[in-house]
Scaffold this active site. Structure first.
Site, PDB file in Angstrom:
ATOM      1  N   LYS A   1      89.440  69.975  56.031  1.00  0.00           N
ATOM      2  CA  LYS A   1      90.187  69.985  57.310  1.00  0.00           C
ATOM      3  C   LYS A   1      91.302  68.950  57.298  1.00  0.00           C
ATOM      4  O   LYS A   1      91.341  68.033  58.130  1.00  0.00           O
ATOM      5  CB  LYS A   1      89.257  69.717  58.492  1.00  0.00           C
ATOM      6  CG  LYS A   1      88.070  70.657  58.602  1.00  0.00           C
ATOM      7  CD  LYS A   1      87.265  70.332  59.847  1.00  0.00           C
ATOM      8  CE  LYS A   1      85.958  71.072  59.920  1.00  0.00           C
ATOM      9  NZ  LYS A   1      84.948  70.657  58.926  1.00  0.00           N
TER      10      LYS A   1
ATOM     11  N   ASP B   1      86.120  72.449  52.524  1.00  0.00           N
ATOM     12  CA  ASP B   1      86.309  72.296  53.974  1.00  0.00           C
ATOM     13  C   ASP B   1      86.572  70.829  54.304  1.00  0.00           C
ATOM     14  O   ASP B   1      85.709  70.137  54.842  1.00  0.00           O
ATOM     15  CB  ASP B   1      85.048  72.822  54.681  1.00  0.00           C
ATOM     16  CG  ASP B   1      85.085  72.646  56.192  1.00  0.00           C
ATOM     17  OD1 ASP B   1      86.199  72.605  56.764  1.00  0.00           O
ATOM     18  OD2 ASP B   1      84.005  72.552  56.796  1.00  0.00           O
TER      19      ASP B   1
ATOM     20  N   LYS C   1      80.313  76.295  50.837  1.00  0.00           N
ATOM     21  CA  LYS C   1      81.301  75.445  51.512  1.00  0.00           C
ATOM     22  C   LYS C   1      80.946  73.986  51.242  1.00  0.00           C
ATOM     23  O   LYS C   1      79.843  73.537  51.557  1.00  0.00           O
ATOM     24  CB  LYS C   1      81.284  75.717  53.015  1.00  0.00           C
ATOM     25  CG  LYS C   1      82.358  74.947  53.770  1.00  0.00           C
ATOM     26  CD  LYS C   1      82.301  75.236  55.256  1.00  0.00           C
ATOM     27  CE  LYS C   1      81.337  74.388  56.006  1.00  0.00           C
ATOM     28  NZ  LYS C   1      81.592  72.939  56.006  1.00  0.00           N
TER      29      LYS C   1
ATOM     30  N   THR D   1      83.902  74.382  66.673  1.00  0.00           N
ATOM     31  CA  THR D   1      82.846  75.142  67.369  1.00  0.00           C
ATOM     32  C   THR D   1      81.857  74.234  68.099  1.00  0.00           C
ATOM     33  O   THR D   1      81.044  74.714  68.881  1.00  0.00           O
ATOM     34  CB  THR D   1      82.082  76.037  66.377  1.00  0.00           C
ATOM     35  OG1 THR D   1      81.647  75.230  65.269  1.00  0.00           O
ATOM     36  CG2 THR D   1      82.950  77.173  65.879  1.00  0.00           C
TER      37      THR D   1
ATOM     38  N   ARG E   1      72.806  74.362  58.648  1.00  0.00           N
ATOM     39  CA  ARG E   1      71.437  73.894  58.883  1.00  0.00           C
ATOM     40  C   ARG E   1      70.387  74.976  59.041  1.00  0.00           C
ATOM     41  O   ARG E   1      69.262  74.780  58.559  1.00  0.00           O
ATOM     42  CB  ARG E   1      71.436  72.929  60.086  1.00  0.00           C
ATOM     43  CG  ARG E   1      72.068  71.593  59.743  1.00  0.00           C
ATOM     44  CD  ARG E   1      72.454  70.802  60.969  1.00  0.00           C
ATOM     45  NE  ARG E   1      73.610  71.375  61.635  1.00  0.00           N
ATOM     46  CZ  ARG E   1      74.194  70.858  62.708  1.00  0.00           C
ATOM     47  NH1 ARG E   1      73.702  69.761  63.267  1.00  0.00           N
ATOM     48  NH2 ARG E   1      75.262  71.426  63.237  1.00  0.00           N
TER      49      ARG E   1
ATOM     50  N   ASP F   1      97.245  65.535  58.696  1.00  0.00           N
ATOM     51  CA  ASP F   1      98.010  64.333  58.361  1.00  0.00           C
ATOM     52  C   ASP F   1      99.492  64.705  58.462  1.00  0.00           C
ATOM     53  O   ASP F   1      99.841  65.819  58.884  1.00  0.00           O
ATOM     54  CB  ASP F   1      97.629  63.877  56.939  1.00  0.00           C
ATOM     55  CG  ASP F   1      97.709  62.360  56.784  1.00  0.00           C
ATOM     56  OD1 ASP F   1      98.728  61.777  57.212  1.00  0.00           O
ATOM     57  OD2 ASP F   1      96.774  61.767  56.232  1.00  0.00           O
TER      58      ASP F   1
HETATM   59  O1  LIG Z   1      84.816  74.377  63.970  1.00  0.00           O
HETATM   60  C1  LIG Z   1      84.103  74.048  62.993  1.00  0.00           C
HETATM   61  C2  LIG Z   1      84.616  73.779  61.749  1.00  0.00           C
HETATM   62  C3  LIG Z   1      83.767  73.476  60.717  1.00  0.00           C
HETATM   63  N1  LIG Z   1      82.432  73.402  60.910  1.00  0.00           N
HETATM   64  C4  LIG Z   1      81.580  73.103  59.737  1.00  0.00           C
HETATM   65  O2  LIG Z   1      80.714  74.209  59.512  1.00  0.00           O
HETATM   66  C5  LIG Z   1      79.403  73.766  59.184  1.00  0.00           C
HETATM   67  C6  LIG Z   1      78.435  74.264  60.217  1.00  0.00           C
HETATM   68  O3  LIG Z   1      77.152  73.818  59.879  1.00  0.00           O
HETATM   69  P1  LIG Z   1      75.873  74.154  60.766  1.00  0.00           P
HETATM   70  O4  LIG Z   1      74.817  73.298  60.164  1.00  0.00           O
HETATM   71  O5  LIG Z   1      75.596  75.627  60.607  1.00  0.00           O
HETATM   72  O6  LIG Z   1      76.163  73.802  62.193  1.00  0.00           O
HETATM   73  C7  LIG Z   1      79.480  72.255  59.058  1.00  0.00           C
HETATM   74  O7  LIG Z   1      79.688  71.933  57.704  1.00  0.00           O
HETATM   75  C8  LIG Z   1      80.697  71.868  59.872  1.00  0.00           C
HETATM   76  O8  LIG Z   1      81.354  70.743  59.343  1.00  0.00           O
HETATM   77  C9  LIG Z   1      81.916  73.647  62.137  1.00  0.00           C
HETATM   78  O9  LIG Z   1      80.694  73.588  62.362  1.00  0.00           O
HETATM   79  N2  LIG Z   1      82.763  73.982  63.149  1.00  0.00           N
END
Ligand SMILES: O=c1ccn([C@@H]2O[C@H](COP(=O)(O)O)[C@@H](O)[C@H]2O)c(=O)[nH]1
Length: 235
Positions: A64, A62, A35, A122, A213, A67
């Protein structure tokens, strides 16, 4: 043939290109998709996507998009021109915006990427929604946006794995659920609020789990990815 049947989408959120390339040099396209989000795309642009594709990885772009319908439609078509596997918009952009995005992909036929929409990030909890004047719970607001996304004919949504089992029941088994906020037991939640472990997410029926992460900031990202894959096979 898909490059992989792995449910894992690694969030490639690195600030420097070398760290990202060192990681992908040690993994295989059969293990995961990648991603590319706002950080790396802003730093390295379409050439990063091409580099990953040349190494055999399918890419979820990703960005998002959120617009006016015309701008979103053109941005989604530009993503399709890049040959990405999945692209997304914010469902809160509304039905006209999502329909315009879907229609922009029609000329790409079977080569069109999957088009999904973000419901409630999230990282957001009930208090965050209250601050926006939304009195529904995150799960209720996410369901409302997921139903709208389905009605606009998109392939699925980004939601929390906590919402997955219910969405599969009420929205449809074939409606793809892409879930960030995945945290192996014992790992730091960071800014995420609606989280689940990889095994819990698998049991909840998610289609694709986004993990950043916990993998990219581990001492050995490739080994951590392998451990998570192993734990899913044993689940
Ligand atoms: O609702 C959402 C939409 C996108 N993300 C993206 O996913 C990853 C999560 O990364 P972690 O490091 O595992 O937390 C990150 O790129 C966000 O931009 C999201 O977390 N929640």
């Amino acid at each position: 043939m898909p490059a992989t049947t792995s449910p894992i989408l690694v969030a490639l959120d690195y600030h420097d290109l070398n760290s990202a390339l060192q990681f992908i040099d040690r993994i295989d396209p059969s293990q995961c998709r990648l991603k590319v989000g706002k950080e790396m795309f802003t730093l390295f642009g379409p050439s990063l996507v091409k580099t990953l594709q040349q190494r055999g990885f399918e890419v979820f772009l990703d960005l998002k998009f959120h617009d006016i319908p015309n701008t979103t439609a053109h941005a989604v078509a530009a993503a399709a021109d890049l040959g990405v596997w999945m692209v997304n918009v914010h469902a809160s952009g509304g039905a006209r915006m999502m329909n315009a995005a879907r229609e922009a992909l029609l000329p790409f036929g079977k080569d069109a990427p999957m088009l999904i929409a973000v419901t409630v990030l999230t990282s957001m909890d009930e208090d965050d929604l209250k601050g926006l004047g939304i009195t529904l719970s995150p799960a209720q607001q996410a369901e409302r946006l997921a139903r709208l996304t389905r009605d606009c004919g998109l392939h699925g949504v980004v939601c929390s794995a906590q919402e997955a089992a219910h969405f599969k029941q009420v929205i449809g088994q074939d409606f793809a659920l892409v879930t960030p906020g995945i945290r192996p037991a014992g790992s730091d939640a960071g800014d995420q609020r609606r989280i689940m472990t990889p095994q819990q997410a698998k049991f909840a029926g998610v289609d694709y789990m986004v993990i950043g992460r916990p993998i990219t900031q581990s001492a050995d990202p490739a080994a951590t990815l392998q451990q998570i894959l192993q734990s899913l096979q044993e689940a």
